[in-house]
Design an enzyme around this catalytic site. Structure first.
Site, PDB file in Angstrom:
ATOM      1  CB  CYS A 113       4.299  -4.285  19.379  1.00 20.83           C
ATOM      2  SG  CYS A 113       5.120  -4.164  17.794  1.00 20.83           S
ATOM      3  CG  HIS A 249       2.627  -0.897  20.416  1.00 21.76           C
ATOM      4  ND1 HIS A 249       3.980  -0.688  20.589  1.00 21.76           N
ATOM      5  CD2 HIS A 249       2.454  -1.183  19.094  1.00 21.76           C
ATOM      6  CE1 HIS A 249       4.598  -0.845  19.424  1.00 21.76           C
ATOM      7  NE2 HIS A 249       3.696  -1.145  18.499  1.00 21.76           N
ATOM      8  CG  ASN A 279       6.563   0.499  16.362  1.00 24.46           C
ATOM      9  OD1 ASN A 279       6.933  -0.100  17.376  1.00 24.46           O
ATOM     10  ND2 ASN A 279       5.619   0.043  15.561  1.00 24.46           N
TER      11      ASN A 279
HETATM   12  O1  UT7 Z   1       3.985  -2.157  15.857  1.00 13.89           O
HETATM   13  C1  UT7 Z   1       3.718  -2.364  14.503  1.00 13.89           C
HETATM   14  C2  UT7 Z   1       2.335  -2.107  14.218  1.00 13.89           C
HETATM   15  N1  UT7 Z   1       2.208  -1.429  12.962  1.00 13.89           N
HETATM   16  C3  UT7 Z   1       1.320  -0.483  12.834  1.00 13.89           C
HETATM   17  O2  UT7 Z   1       0.626  -0.196  13.769  1.00 13.89           O
HETATM   18  C4  UT7 Z   1       1.229   0.179  11.490  1.00 13.89           C
HETATM   19  C5  UT7 Z   1      -0.065   0.926  11.400  1.00 13.89           C
HETATM   20  N2  UT7 Z   1      -0.138   1.686  10.153  1.00 13.89           N
HETATM   21  C6  UT7 Z   1       0.402   2.914  10.033  1.00 13.89           C
HETATM   22  O3  UT7 Z   1       1.018   3.453  10.941  1.00 13.89           O
HETATM   23  C7  UT7 Z   1       0.132   3.653   8.749  1.00 13.89           C
HETATM   24  O4  UT7 Z   1      -0.706   2.859   7.933  1.00 13.89           O
HETATM   25  C8  UT7 Z   1       1.426   4.011   7.958  1.00 13.89           C
HETATM   26  C9  UT7 Z   1       2.182   5.103   8.688  1.00 13.89           C
HETATM   27  C10 UT7 Z   1       2.297   2.794   7.776  1.00 13.89           C
HETATM   28  C11 UT7 Z   1       1.046   4.582   6.597  1.00 13.89           C
HETATM   29  O5  UT7 Z   1       0.181   5.708   6.763  1.00 13.89           O
HETATM   30  P1  UT7 Z   1      -1.198   5.800   5.956  1.00 13.89           P
HETATM   31  O6  UT7 Z   1      -1.837   7.050   6.340  1.00 13.89           O
HETATM   32  O7  UT7 Z   1      -1.956   4.530   6.243  1.00 13.89           O
HETATM   33  O8  UT7 Z   1      -0.684   5.878   4.507  1.00 13.89           O
HETATM   34  P2  UT7 Z   1      -1.209   5.086   3.241  1.00 13.89           P
HETATM   35  O9  UT7 Z   1      -0.470   3.786   3.148  1.00 13.89           O
HETATM   36  O10 UT7 Z   1      -2.688   5.055   3.246  1.00 13.89           O
HETATM   37  O11 UT7 Z   1      -0.734   6.056   2.087  1.00 13.89           O
HETATM   38  C12 UT7 Z   1      -1.256   7.391   1.978  1.00 13.89           C
HETATM   39  C13 UT7 Z   1      -0.492   8.123   0.904  1.00 13.89           C
HETATM   40  C14 UT7 Z   1      -0.309   7.323  -0.379  1.00 13.89           C
HETATM   41  O12 UT7 Z   1      -0.435   8.226  -1.481  1.00 13.89           O
HETATM   42  P3  UT7 Z   1      -1.789   8.319  -2.321  1.00 13.89           P
HETATM   43  O13 UT7 Z   1      -2.054   6.931  -2.835  1.00 13.89           O
HETATM   44  O14 UT7 Z   1      -2.829   8.772  -1.330  1.00 13.89           O
HETATM   45  O15 UT7 Z   1      -1.470   9.329  -3.363  1.00 13.89           O
HETATM   46  C15 UT7 Z   1       1.110   6.832  -0.294  1.00 13.89           C
HETATM   47  O16 UT7 Z   1       1.717   6.636  -1.548  1.00 13.89           O
HETATM   48  O17 UT7 Z   1       0.813   8.425   1.380  1.00 13.89           O
HETATM   49  C16 UT7 Z   1       1.791   7.975   0.425  1.00 13.89           C
HETATM   50  N3  UT7 Z   1       2.982   7.563   1.150  1.00 13.89           N
HETATM   51  C17 UT7 Z   1       3.992   8.415   1.423  1.00 13.89           C
HETATM   52  N4  UT7 Z   1       4.181   9.719   1.155  1.00 13.89           N
HETATM   53  C18 UT7 Z   1       5.322  10.292   1.588  1.00 13.89           C
HETATM   54  C19 UT7 Z   1       3.271   6.346   1.676  1.00 13.89           C
HETATM   55  N5  UT7 Z   1       4.464   6.386   2.280  1.00 13.89           N
HETATM   56  C20 UT7 Z   1       4.940   7.648   2.152  1.00 13.89           C
HETATM   57  C21 UT7 Z   1       6.095   8.314   2.568  1.00 13.89           C
HETATM   58  N6  UT7 Z   1       6.259   9.626   2.278  1.00 13.89           N
HETATM   59  N7  UT7 Z   1       7.056   7.699   3.280  1.00 13.89           N
END
Ligand code: UT7
Length: 322
Positions: A113, A249, A279
């Site tokens: 990216c 980005h 993205n």
């Molecule tokens: O260019 C590529 C570069 N990549 C990036 O920059 C990625 C950077 N990271 C992110 O954008 C975020 O970490 C994500 C969008 C991928 C994930 O968001 P998050 O706020 O970090 O979520 P998390 O992994 O900490 O999960 C939070 C909660 C979890 O539930 P609990 O354990 O708190 O109960 C997950 O199970 O959200 C849940 N969860 C979802 N809920 C509904 C994870 N995916 C989903 C989903 N729908 N699709």
């Protein structure tokens, strides 16, 4: 050293617009969760028979439709992508051939990216060194072809698209000092599987798809981008207050918000492409810049900081005046 500036910009996305509702039928998620955690509302997917080079060509055609520039004397084509149609020939060679740029050299940049920003840095070097005068830089991806639609934590993030700019030798210098860097030790936090065992010894998976540790990349990106914004401003003898537009980005609106909180940079002066396009990796920065220019928000002479980060992990940026 010869001076350089950007003289034209274009973009392209496929026709197929995908809303968040699409994912509600694939995985356990909601539109509300996706919007609140990422900002993303829509993204665009290519057809099975539509590839990254097709989007590159369309972005350049779009550039020509909007600017009175000739391309017959382009002397280098640089394409940044992690989703080439095939490993060889490069996307740049395909574009060179399809657009009839017979006087141009051509090569691809592989910095995920951050690749479009790396491309700008290389183009500036070619022009400053006096060996080239007109360089086409394209960031293009078809990430939908390497998306794991069973991965609930990532499949809704990615989209397909392309952006292109023309950089030319000029009287005045409008491409500023640059930053480039990499943290290769974080290679396992964001990668495309199916090629080799990972650095930390995870066995080879056969399916080619994006694998990421979202939380780790998020944290790294906020720290690194905030730090490099200050470094880049300093290298250009500017304060962050003197930057008119920041084009980071676009990976997640919350990453952008956190960088603004960390640096005190106003969110109203950010150009993003995450909300409408998802993205699109190499393409997020030129798409956001193109929309900023076409909407009339970006004015001639504005100081624009472009800063990419991505798999590698990599980062690169520069300050340009449009
Ligand atoms: O260019 C590529 C570069 N990549 C990036 O920059 C990625 C950077 N990271 C992110 O954008 C975020 O970490 C994500 C969008 C991928 C994930 O968001 P998050 O706020 O970090 O979520 P998390 O992994 O900490 O999960 C939070 C909660 C979890 O539930 P609990 O354990 O708190 O109960 C997950 O199970 O959200 C849940 N969860 C979802 N809920 C509904 C994870 N995916 C989903 C989903 N729908 N699709």
């Amino acid at each position: 050293m010869a001076n350089a500036r950007l003289t034209a910009i274009g973009m392209a996305v496929p026709d197929n617009r995908i809303t968040n509702e699409y994912f509600e039928s694939l995985i356990e998620t909601t539109d509300e969760w996706i919007v609140s955690r990422t900002g993303i509302r829509t993204r665009y997917y290519t057809r099975q028979d539509e590839f990254t080079s097709d989007l590159c060509v369309r972005a350049v055609q779009n550039l020509v439709e909007h600017h009175a520039v000739a391309l017959d004397d382009v002397d280098m084509v640089i394409v940044s992508t992690v989703t080439p149609d095939q490993p060889m020939p490069s996307m740049a060679c395909r574009v060179q051939h399809r657009l009839g740029l017979t006087r141009a050299g051509a090569f691809d940049v592989y910095a995920a990216c951050a690749g479009f920003s790396y491309g700008l840095v290389m183009a500036k070097g070619l022009i400053a060194g006096g060996t080239h005068r007109k360089v086409l830089i394209i960031g293009a991806e078809t990430l939908s072809k390497v998306t794991d639609f069973e991965d609930r934590t990532s499949c809704f993030l990615f989209g397909d698209g392309a952006g292109a700019v023309l950089m030319e030798a000029s009287e005045t210098n409008q491409i500023g000092a640059c930053v480039t860097g990499a943290n290769g030790e974080h290679g396992t936090d964001l990668y495309i599987s199916g090629f080799a065992p990972t650095l930390d010894g995870q066995p080879l998976k056969m399916n080619r798809c994006i694998v990421q540790n979202g939380r780790k990349v998020f944290k790294w990106a906020v720290g690194k981008m905030s730090e490099q914004m200050r470094v880049l401003a300093g290298k250009n003898n500017l304060t962050l207050d003197e930057i008119d537009w920041f084009v980071p980005h676009s990976a997640n609106l919350r990453i952008i918000d956190a960088i603004c909180n960390e640096t005190g940079f106003p969110g109203a002066k950010v150009l993003e492409s995450i909300v409408d396009y998802g993205n699109t990796s190499s393409a997020t920065i030129p798409i956001a810049l193109c929309n900023g220019i076409r909407s009339g928000r970006v004015k001639r002479g504005d100081q624009i900081m472009l800063l990419g980060f991505g798999g590698g992990l990599t980062f690169a940026g520069t300050v340009v005046q449009w």
